[in-house]
Design an enzyme around this catalytic site. Structure first.
Site, PDB file in Angstrom:
ATOM      1  CE1 TYR A  16      38.575  39.974  34.879  1.00 29.10           C
ATOM      2  CE2 TYR A  16      36.457  39.094  34.170  1.00 29.10           C
ATOM      3  CZ  TYR A  16      37.205  39.834  35.060  1.00 29.10           C
ATOM      4  OH  TYR A  16      36.603  40.425  36.139  1.00 29.10           O
ATOM      5  CG  HIS A  21      44.563  35.537  36.768  1.00 28.59           C
ATOM      6  ND1 HIS A  21      45.619  34.846  37.339  1.00 28.59           N
ATOM      7  CD2 HIS A  21      43.592  35.578  37.731  1.00 28.59           C
ATOM      8  CE1 HIS A  21      45.287  34.495  38.587  1.00 28.59           C
ATOM      9  NE2 HIS A  21      44.070  34.920  38.843  1.00 28.59           N
ATOM     10  CG  PHE A  67      34.496  34.588  37.657  1.00 31.22           C
ATOM     11  CD1 PHE A  67      35.260  35.603  37.095  1.00 31.22           C
ATOM     12  CD2 PHE A  67      33.126  34.582  37.440  1.00 31.22           C
ATOM     13  CE1 PHE A  67      34.673  36.611  36.344  1.00 31.22           C
ATOM     14  CE2 PHE A  67      32.522  35.587  36.689  1.00 31.22           C
ATOM     15  CZ  PHE A  67      33.297  36.599  36.139  1.00 31.22           C
ATOM     16  CG  ASN A  69      36.926  32.730  42.892  1.00 33.47           C
ATOM     17  OD1 ASN A  69      36.335  32.621  41.823  1.00 33.47           O
ATOM     18  ND2 ASN A  69      36.440  33.425  43.896  1.00 33.47           N
ATOM     19  CG  ASN A 115      42.461  33.189  44.730  1.00 31.62           C
ATOM     20  OD1 ASN A 115      42.913  32.776  45.798  1.00 31.62           O
ATOM     21  ND2 ASN A 115      42.214  34.460  44.511  1.00 31.62           N
TER      22      ASN A 115
END
Length: 194
Positions: A16, A21, A67, A69, A115
């Site tokens: 990631y 993001h 993560f 969220n 989120n």
């Protein structure tokens, strides 16, 4: 009014690291690098942390290893431990509603479907009144494509623009802590990477 905690939102792991993001984490990573304050993993805060001194102010840096969220868990843990109020927190995050090459400061507001912000608001006792640094990543043009878009890597032309905006945001954060939010906001909001 001073900032005591700066948070860069991200998803954990190498897969990631280069995705849109994670733009908030790119900003905190650069801030830590520029101020020679390497981030170290701190399990009790569920993230990588560091401490900087800017204009006589003691500021903590945090990149959650949860993560996205679940970001609020890390932010709330650090804010509670150091007795930091929501309005003393700056959260850097990717922003679909701004184009690559643009970044803006903002106080409070909703989560806009993000989120990470949603969880932070919830874990701070439903208090949205923290500062945000919105790092523009652009929008795919179709709301059904948003998830794939934010979890995708920007092409090098867009990455260059995002990197320049992040660099300017770091400079403006230093201005904020030395000369105040108005001066920092005026400079950052006038910036657009070409």
């Amino acid at each position: 009014m001073t900032i005591k905690l700066i948070v860069g939102l991200a998803n954990p792991g190498a897969e990631y690291a280069a995705t849109r993001h994670n733009a908030g984490a790119w900003y905190v990573d650069l801030l830590a690098e520029r101020l020679r304050a390497p981030l170290r993993e701190e399990p009790k805060f569920f993230g990588y942390t560091s401490r900087i001194n800017l204009a006589g102010a003691d500021v903590r840096l945090l990149v959650p290893t949860t993560f996205m969220n679940l970001s609020g868990k890390a932010v709330a843990a650090m804010a509670t431990f150091y007795r930091i109020n929501p309005d003393e927190i700056l959260v850097a995050h990717d922003e679909l509603d701004l184009p690559p090459g643009v970044a803006k400061f903002k106080l409070g507001g909703g989560h806009g479907g993000h989120n990470g912000l949603k969880d932070i608001i919830s874990k701070l006792g439903n208090n949205p009144n923290f500062h945000r640094l919105r790092v523009g990543i652009g929008h795919p043009g179709d709301k059904n494509k948003v998830v794939g878009f934010v979890l995708g890597k920007p092409p090098s032309s867009e990455q260059k623009l995002i990197d320049e905006a992040v660099d300017e945001a770091v400079s403006c954060t230093e201005i904020w802590l030395q000369d105040g939010l108005t001066k920092a906001t005026n400079r950052l909001h006038a910036f657009k990477a070409q």
